[in-house]
Design an enzyme around this catalytic site. Sequence first.
Site, mmCIF file in Angstrom:
data_model
loop_
_atom_site.group_PDB
_atom_site.id
_atom_site.type_symbol
_atom_site.label_atom_id
_atom_site.label_comp_id
_atom_site.label_asym_id
_atom_site.label_seq_id
_atom_site.Cartn_x
_atom_site.Cartn_y
_atom_site.Cartn_z
ATOM 1 N N GLY A 41 -24.911 -28.898 165.710
ATOM 2 C CA GLY A 41 -24.531 -30.078 166.498
ATOM 3 C C GLY A 41 -25.745 -30.861 166.951
ATOM 4 N N GLU A 138 -19.489 -24.614 164.817
ATOM 5 C CA GLU A 138 -20.267 -23.589 165.536
ATOM 6 C C GLU A 138 -19.834 -23.473 166.997
ATOM 7 O OE1 GLU A 138 -24.555 -22.728 163.414
ATOM 8 O OE2 GLU A 138 -24.495 -24.283 164.942
ATOM 9 N N GLY A 204 -27.296 -30.147 146.945
ATOM 10 C CA GLY A 204 -28.669 -29.636 147.043
ATOM 11 C C GLY A 204 -29.655 -30.669 146.513
ATOM 12 N N ASP A 229 -38.780 -26.031 153.356
ATOM 13 C CA ASP A 229 -37.749 -25.301 154.098
ATOM 14 C C ASP A 229 -36.487 -26.155 154.107
ATOM 15 O OD1 ASP A 229 -36.224 -23.856 155.909
ATOM 16 O OD2 ASP A 229 -37.365 -24.495 157.666
ATOM 17 N N ASP A 235 -27.686 -30.890 157.924
ATOM 18 C CA ASP A 235 -27.435 -31.545 159.220
ATOM 19 C C ASP A 235 -28.047 -32.943 159.234
ATOM 20 O OD1 ASP A 235 -26.222 -29.205 160.063
ATOM 21 O OD2 ASP A 235 -28.064 -28.418 160.961
ATOM 22 N N ALA A 263 -36.097 -34.040 155.073
ATOM 23 C CA ALA A 263 -36.027 -32.933 156.040
ATOM 24 C C ALA A 263 -36.457 -31.601 155.438
ATOM 25 C CB ALA A 263 -34.613 -32.814 156.605
ATOM 26 N N SER A 272 -37.966 -31.137 161.657
ATOM 27 C CA SER A 272 -38.186 -31.741 160.332
ATOM 28 C C SER A 272 -37.366 -33.011 160.114
ATOM 29 C CB SER A 272 -37.813 -30.717 159.253
ATOM 30 O OG SER A 272 -36.412 -30.512 159.257
HETATM 31 O O1 RIB Z 1 -27.881 -25.950 159.847
HETATM 32 C C1 RIB Z 1 -29.036 -25.369 160.378
HETATM 33 C C2 RIB Z 1 -28.744 -24.783 161.718
HETATM 34 O O2 RIB Z 1 -27.806 -23.745 161.546
HETATM 35 C C3 RIB Z 1 -29.942 -24.142 162.387
HETATM 36 O O3 RIB Z 1 -30.660 -25.037 163.194
HETATM 37 C C4 RIB Z 1 -29.327 -22.985 163.160
HETATM 38 O O4 RIB Z 1 -29.378 -23.135 164.535
HETATM 39 C C5 RIB Z 1 -27.887 -22.890 162.661
HETATM 40 O O5 RIB Z 1 -27.011 -23.367 163.571
#
Ligand code: RIB
Length: 285
Positions: A41, A138, A204, A229, A235, A263, A272
Amino acid sequence: MARIVVVGSINMDLVTTVGRRPEPGETVAGESFALVPGGKGANQAIAAQRAGAEVEFVGAVGTDLFADDLARNLGDAQVDTARLRCLPGPSGIAAIVVDGGGENTIIVVGGANARMTELTAADIDAIAHADILLCQLEIPVDTVAAAARHAHDHGTTVLLNPSPVREVPPALWAQVDIAVVNEGEAEQLGSALAAVPHVITTLGGDGAKYRGPHGETHSHPGVPVQVVDTTGAGDTFTGALAAHWHEGPETALAWACTAGALATTTLGASASIPTYEHIERALTR
Ligand code: RIB
């Protein structure tokens, strides 16, 4: 400028880098360790803000030593944190291992995110006045469903990134206007996605594809970068997509693919996320 409300998670990421992952029962020497603010989030909120939107975050930190840093990180990114609450107990954490190929594995312990069970009148008012409600999975699904219902009732577009994948009630799917999934999630969700008007699937390094309400499609190729990474790339993609959705799926996809690729060139999730200028420069190259 899009007004976006994110109802979602915020974690402290405990990031270890290692050349090679250990086998079960094996110990290997790690290369580095860092605490980096994250959570799907919060990452998406920062990504949307940096990509040009005005963002409010609705979520929860705990009462532990991570809480202040997590709140400060969102505030430093100019995300409105007026509706960030502090719930007794630990904050959410994610134990992340990044290997030499830039691939990650993540274990999330929900902490305060799992205790995010109530929406206040002020949260609902923010959702009602937003252009887009942006959610992930989440925090408890019932909270996401309640936020989506209020959004739907007030004509706010609902964008769901159903990650990590889990069972979502059909009533929630019925409120979703836009879904952003990766290929694995698309496969797991299968027919549930058929009911969603706009579906974006990330591929990807190969970019992303879009399917619209009348079956129309559009693809955007991958943006070549040196991957360090991949944590938070999805996100960043989703936040940038939300920020530019009002410009149409093709433009939104271009911003999202470019931001998501950038990112991956730095370690850490929120650390990032590229700025507006960085994305714009890469877009015009
Ligand atoms: O999508 C990456 C995120 O997934 C990380 O920042 C970690 O906190 C998990 O929630």
